[in-house]
Structures are given as structure tokens and as C-alpha cells.
Motif scaffolding. Structure first.
Motif, mmCIF file in Angstrom:
data_model
loop_
_atom_site.group_PDB
_atom_site.id
_atom_site.type_symbol
_atom_site.label_atom_id
_atom_site.label_comp_id
_atom_site.label_asym_id
_atom_site.label_seq_id
_atom_site.Cartn_x
_atom_site.Cartn_y
_atom_site.Cartn_z
ATOM 1 N N GLU A 1 130.180 6.249 31.747
ATOM 2 C CA GLU A 1 129.625 5.816 30.501
ATOM 3 C C GLU A 1 130.693 4.859 30.026
ATOM 4 O O GLU A 1 131.811 5.258 29.405
ATOM 5 N N GLN B 1 126.490 -2.376 23.836
ATOM 6 C CA GLN B 1 125.751 -1.122 23.923
ATOM 7 C C GLN B 1 126.167 -0.308 25.006
ATOM 8 O O GLN B 1 126.654 -0.873 25.989
ATOM 9 N N TRP B 2 125.996 0.985 24.934
ATOM 10 C CA TRP B 2 126.530 1.957 26.030
ATOM 11 C C TRP B 2 125.748 1.655 27.362
ATOM 12 O O TRP B 2 124.444 1.878 27.170
ATOM 13 N N TYR C 1 119.124 5.482 32.945
ATOM 14 C CA TYR C 1 120.386 5.107 31.993
ATOM 15 C C TYR C 1 120.653 3.862 32.367
ATOM 16 O O TYR C 1 121.220 3.741 33.520
ATOM 17 N N PRO D 1 117.599 -0.106 24.043
ATOM 18 C CA PRO D 1 117.950 1.247 24.082
ATOM 19 C C PRO D 1 118.779 1.596 25.375
ATOM 20 O O PRO D 1 118.815 0.640 26.352
ATOM 21 N N THR D 2 119.462 2.736 25.637
ATOM 22 C CA THR D 2 120.122 3.150 26.615
ATOM 23 C C THR D 2 119.290 3.554 27.879
ATOM 24 O O THR D 2 119.482 3.222 28.959
#
Lengths: 445, 445
Positions: free
Chosen positions: A154, A136-137, A106, A72-73
């Protein structure tokens, strides 16, 4: 794709806040839109290139035996407190508090989280070696985001993590990554030179950065010009072959090539003078072997064949997926616009209809469209009622490698015009030969 | 994929905090790992299914003429102040302050941002109609995240946005989405029933939710059982055909089918009693037509053919990509584990070697592996030295639709055993026929 049904918002004027070519051209070609400082939407054309780069990275990772997954981010701050990096990381880490008052962040990178996944599920040397990776970001709260996607906040990154029982196995994983990265960049039409680098907040002694030479690069680089002559090419790589991977690593890293962080003037002076180069480079990837840095602090242990519990040997390996678009354009453009390498181009070929509405021209364009599509090569067909000059300017700006120009005059002689964006050269030929000629260029990619 | 080189951390025990089947089975099958409340890592097996669902959604969106792009996960609060939703949205919106003190948020949806993209680049009715969509991670700070990926906080969603000149065109876009969603779910092996719903914070009068019937669904649903007999099937859809799309919409929505939010007891009473059903459903998508709600407040205007500037007619359309894994498992499992529909299965077939190390058995498995791979059907090959019972239990748990069992005894007679996960039936046949039989099942997907 028919341009009349596409969303390609090209800009006539040059945006004033964009100081480097790739940023300017991505805005002008309708590839990105800035939504906040250092945060971009990927408009349809930019999205296509991003996906192509992602696809190549996935294919080469899996060819090397690495296993895709996804984290996950957002992460819990507690994980980063375990490794000690929560306080160390500084203001570039975007810290977040959720509605329950929990400290989150994040993810700027994922060493902690992957170590947690590993320690929760793997306990034996029998499960090693293992390499997990994701695309992933990520977010880094740069104080001065600039240069478009080259230094955004980002950004999309491939990050991979290796787990091995011994230092020797860990170094093979490191070499295997180095080789797979070389292949990845070459498939995109990029020369990225591995240079001895500094490990920064990731840690470890062994680390190489991959740099693309470009005047607008953020790093000063010092190298022996002989390194630019080495290519991986089509050689067959067996990624399990320890000796072969090490030999390739040595071949590509034995010449002097360093960033300013690790530059050594005395060593550089030993390079023959006519081969000494000082230039600038864009970092597009980095590999690290840091051994037990995270596995010790976070308790990622495996039982070895003697029944002892030992910390697993780890490395991490990153490719800047979104930033690669910037690097590719910096290395491939002219005053008219972008010149995409065939490996990453958003569309393999553009079709320009000089007389939209003319039955014969329309039919010839439709036939070309169908022929290319049947070969899996979806063209971008400019079917708008615009002047030829405007259509050519748009095609030059967005940089498709090949353009086919179709007009009533040529069709009378049974020919269309095929133009190479890179050389600018045009040649008349039958539509059938045009399809065959261009398809051949993509057959080997 | 050889299981000995894969990362498939199946759990023997049933996790105590997982109360519904899909959550339990995703944890037990090593598909996900919880990283924080409602935030998951997608382990390799889960990632493969997620990617399959994503691929089907992309293919059906593009078949309907919709254009893919990508917006960032983080947004500026200012955009949401323009629409008035920043204050309205409540605590489910994760609000973030960056290092410069700017108010940001993790996007729970993207009506504001896409309206901003549109108003910045489109000004004429000539560019309409247009549908842009993305598949991107979103965040909703649920107060009680539960049921695994069914009600997570960080989740993957397809969100699409339609832009039309007139209400009539906007309603065609709505109908087109309804039809394309029906096809999307059917390809995954799911029946999702469009039900009249409430628009909630998105807004607008026209909205349908797509619900999968399941005992563990979060919504109470009321419907005429005749709706479950309607299938889209293989019929040819022309997505530009206004009449055809409306006819399909009417066919699927003319029977009574509503969630508790819009349930009307008097209308329901008119359904013949033997066809009245009260059940539970899982929401896997929703479509909205809200006209000028955002275009007026945010100034997204286009010039029409009379030269007047009018607000563009908009709709938005979502599919819960990550939540679909939960819905698929709720609808497809038994006491042994998951039963994947062939459209989304992580691997098309599993190969179980009953006697790893036996030269003949190993060779037969390798040959099967090669044959399937050559057809683009990558098997999961259990090549570990484990008991047969353990291998079968793992295959049943992870739910591949087909299993081929290879052992010395069968090979003496020239046969392997092919087992259907769904029916449990087994049949002996030659390896060649096994490949042919299974390949046929995937040829039409």
C-alpha cells in the motif's frame, strides 16, 4: 512540539529484518510501523515528512497548471475489462469481491478511471489541453514486499493524466511534466536523473524514469557523468512555453542515461571513457506519453475544429510519494541517523535543554520556542528529564538539520550552541542570532 | 482559477437517481462522479471543499493537542480476531484475500490497529495522556448505498483515539473532544447538536452523536429547542483545563437531545411543551469513551505510579469528513443551487466578466483577480465567452458566497457589482472597495 507531549517511539536496537539503511532508520526513528507485509502505519514523525513531500508535489503540480482532484481507491473491474488490462495485469492487482458479488479491485493506477471521467464530461477540443492529477493511496500485491516503504504494497502516489488534441500538444504536456518533476525533486534536496526507460504495462513509446543514485537502488543504471552536473536551479520556467520546456527536456535527456531495461552497450561506448558510469538507482517517478492507447479502446473522443470526432491524446505521470521518504534517507544519512534536507524535514530545528527544570534554561528554551514559532518554524523541543547524551542521540537519529543546545553554562555567557546535523559543526552565539541564522536557511525554500 | 482552464463539468439536467438536494447539487455542480455504487471520484470543485473541511478538522484537532498520524486502509484480519470483532462485524466489513491467501480487510474503523500501535510502543503512565488521530479513507459495504456521499461505501473520516491512565482522565479526553468538535463544526458554519446516542459495535457507555438538523436526515431526533440557542462562539478554550471542558460539555448536553435509539418518552415529556421538538438529523460525528474494552482483550497495558500493570483507558472519536459535504449542502441551499458558508467555500469569490474580449472589462477582471490573489483569496474567474445568464446560473449553482460582476456599463461609472449569494442582494461599488469588503468577510475565519 514538546517531546514530552509527542509520540516519538525511537528504538534502541536495530530491527533485524530491515536490510537497508532507510528501512532501518525509519523504524528506529519511530517514523513507521509495519502492520502487515508491505503495509505500514505512518507514525507522527513519518507522517510529517510524508505531508511535506505531498505539499511540495501539490505546489509544483499547480505551478505547472495541473488541476487536483481525487479518485477512490477501489474500482470496478468492468472499467479494466474495457481497456483489456483486467486479465493482463496479473497477480499484483488486488482483486476484491463485494457483498453483492461485484468484481472490484484496489487501484494500482488510474488510466481507466480517469479516461472514464474524461469521456463522460468532455467532448470538445475547446476544453483542451487539460491535466488532472491526484495524490492517493494505491495497492500492488508485490510477491516479496521489502525495503520498508521503498517496495511496500500500500503506497502513496501522485498520478497525473494529460489530455491533448494533437500529438504535438501531448508531447508538450510530457515535456512540461518532465520540467515540473525536476523542480519538485530539487526542492526536496534530491537529484533525480531522467533516464530513458521501458513503458511496461502502462504502454507508449515515450517514457522516462527519474532515478536517484544510491547503492541500494533496485535498478542498474548506465550514464554519462555529465548528466549529474545539470541543475534546474532557480531559472524561471513558463510552463506554457513550448520551446522552453522542450529545450529543458533536451538539455536533461541528451546525455546518455538509461536503466538496464533500455541500456544499449554500443551507444554507451560512445560516451568518453572517463565519464562512463555504472551505478544503481532508485526510481522515484516516471512519465509516459501513450497517445490513444486508452482513448481508443474506451471511446474518449473529442470533436476537433473541423467537426471530426478523434480520440484524445493522453499521457500519465507518476511520483512515488511514500517511496520518496526511503529514497531521501538512502541519499541522506550517516552512521548516527538521518540527515533531512531542509525542504522536507519534519521539524526545522530541534531544541535540547541540557538541564530541564533549571529556571533559566527552561526560560531560554521557551523563548527560543516562541521566537521560532512566531516565524512559522515549529521546533521540536526535547523537554524531557533525560541525560544530554540520550537527547543528542535522539536528535542525531531523527536528523533535524539544526540543533540548538541550551545549558546553564552557556547562558551565563549569554550564548547557546547551534549545530548543523550535516556538517557536525557547532557554533556558539546569542539566542537571537541563533534564531536569525536558522530562519535565514528556511527563508528561501 | 480561470474557468476556461478549469475542469468544472456542470450538468444542465437533474440526475434522475439522486433523490436528495445535496446529492443532486453535488452532481449538477460537477463536484463528484459516481464510479461504482457508493464510490465517488471527487472532481476538482468537490475536492477543494473536501480539502477545506479536512484543513479545519486538522487545525482544530491540533489546537486541542491531538497528534496526527496515518494508518493504512488495509488491515490484517488477525488483529480483529484478537478483539473478537472479526466475526461480529457482519457483511458491512469488506473482506479481502491477498495473493498469499492471507485474510485482510478494508478498515471500517481503527480501534484494533491503534491499540496495536500503542501496546507495541508505550508501556508507562509517564507517556500519558496521549491522543492520536488520522484522516483516512474507510470502507463500509453498505447494502443500499444512497444519498451520494452521505451514505457512500468508500468515505473519508477523521478518527481519533485517546489513551489515559484513569477513568477520570479518560472522561476529560472525552469532554475535550466534545468541545473541539463543537468548534470544528461552528467554523464550517454548521450547528451540530451533541445528542445522547447508542454505542453500537464500537462499545462503551458514554457516547454522543453530533447531529445537523435537516429534513433529509436519516435519524429521527427529539430535543429541547433551547439546545439550538447555545453557541460556542469565540470563547477562549484551554483544552488542558478539566473544569472548563466539563462545564462546556454540561452546558451543551444538559438539555434533552436524543436520537430515536436512546429516546425516552417520559424524560422528553418533562421538557416544556412549547420547546419540545421532533425533527430529523444528519449524523456528522460521534465520540465514545469505552474504557478498557480493547486494551484488555488486546493487552494494551501500562505501568502506573505504583508499578502495577493496568489496561489503558481508551476512547475513540470520529468526524465524517466526506459526509460533511452532504450535510453542509442540505443545510445551505436554495432552488438555484448551493450556498457555501465562507469557512468551506471552494473559492472565496467569483468574478463574472459580462463582456469577455472587451479590453476594459478584461483588464478590470484581471486587476480584481490579482488583488484577491495577493490577499490569499483565489477567485474563480468566469472568463469564458458565454452569455451573462449562463454565467450567473453557474455561479448560483456552485454557490460561491460572493460574486463580482464586471461590465462595460458599470466600468464607465467606475463601479462593479457585488452580490451576496445568500441574501441575493447586490451593491455597486468601486473595484477597490469590492476587494476590501469581501476580504473583510474572510479576515476573521
Amino acid at each position: 512540539m514538546r517531546l514530552s507531549r509527542y509520540f516519538l517511539p525511537v528504538l534502541k536496537e536495530t530491527p533485524s529484518d530491515a536490510t537497508i539503511a532507510s528501512h532501518r532508520l525509519m523504524l528506529r526513528a519511530g517514523m513507521i510501523r509495519q502492520q502487515s507485509a508491505g503495509i505500514y502505519s505512518w507514525l507522527p514523525l513519518g507522517y510529517r515528512v510524508l505531508k511535506n513531500i505531498e505539499r511540495i508535489v501539490h505546489e509544483e503540480q499547480q505551478r505547472a497548471g495541473h488541476i487536483p482532484m481525487l479518485m477512490p481507491t477501489l474500482q470496478s473491474a468492468d472499467l479494466w475489462r474495457e481497456s483489456g488490462r483486467y486479465d493482463d495485469y496479473g497477480e499484483e492487482m488486488l482483486r476484491i469481491t463485494d457483498r453483492q458479488g461485484r468484481d472490484m479491485l484496489y487501484g494500482p493506477t488510474n488510466e481507466e478511471m480517469i479516461t472514464d471521467v474524461f469521456r463522460s464530461h468532455v467532448g470538445s477540443y475547446k476544453d483542451l489541453p487539460m491535466t488532472l492529477y491526484q495524490i492517493q493511496w494505491k495497492f500492488r500485491d508485490e510477491v516479496r514486499p521489502r525495503f520498508g516503504v521503498m517496495r511496500g504494497r500500500e503506497f502513496l502516489m501522485k498520478d497525473g493524466y494529460t489530455f491533448d488534441l494533437t500529438v504535438e500538444d501531448g508531447l508538450h504536456s510530457y515535456n512540461r511534466h518532465l520540467v515540473s518533476y525536476l523542480r519538485t525533486y530539487e526542492r526536496m534536496g534530491l537529484q533525480a536523473i531522467p533516464m530513458r526507460a521501458d513503458s511496461g504495462p502502462i504502454g507508449g513509446d515515450d517514457t522516462h524514469e527519474f532515478l536517484v543514485l544510491a547503492e541500494t537502488g533496485e535498478s542498474e543504471v548506465f550514464y554519462d557523468s555529465a548528466v549529474t552536473d545539470i541543475k534546474l536551479g532557480q531559472r524561471d520556467i513558463a510552463y506554457d512555453d513550448v520551446d522552453q520546456c522542450r529545450a529543458v527536456m533536451e538539455e536533461f535527456t541528451s546525455r546518455y542515461a538509461r536503466t538496464d531495461e533500455t541500456h544499449d552497450a554500443d551507444l554507451f561506448a560512445q560516451v568518453p571513457e572517463d565519464r562512463r558510469r555504472v551505478a544503481r538507482g532508485i526510481e522515484v517517478g516516471q512519465i509516459f506519453f501513450f497517445g490513444t492507447k486508452y482513448s481508443e479502446s474506451m471511446g474518449a473522443l473529442v470533436v476537433n475544429d473541423k467537426g471530426e470526432r478523434v480520440p484524445v491524446q493522453m499521457g500519465s505521470h507518476g511520483i512515488g510519494v511514500s517511496r520518496l521518504l526511503g529514497a531521501l534517507i538512502e541519499a541522506n544519512h550517516d552512521e548516527k541517523g538521518i540527515i533531512w534536507p531542509e525542504g522536507v524535514t519534519p521539524f526545522p530545528v530541534g531544541i535540547v535543554n541540557l538541564k530541564q527544570g533549571d529556571a533559566e534554561a527552561d526560560a531560554a528554551c521557551d523563548a527560543l520556542y516562541k521566537s521560532f514559532s512566531a516565524l512559522g518554524l515549529e521546533p521540536l523541543y526535547d523537554d524531557r528529564k533525560e541525560r544530554a547524551g540520550g537527547k543528542f542521540a535522539t536528535m542525531d537519529l531523527i536528523g533535524l538539520p539544526w540543533r540548538i543546545t541550551v545549558g546553564p553554562r552557556g547562558l551565563k555567557n549569554g550564548v547557546v550552541e547551534v549545530t548543523s546535523r550535516r556538517s557536525g559543526e557547532s557554533e556558539e552565539m546569542t539566542p537571537e542570532l541563533a534564531v536569525e541564522t536558522i530562519a535565514k536557511r528556511y527563508a528561501t525554500l
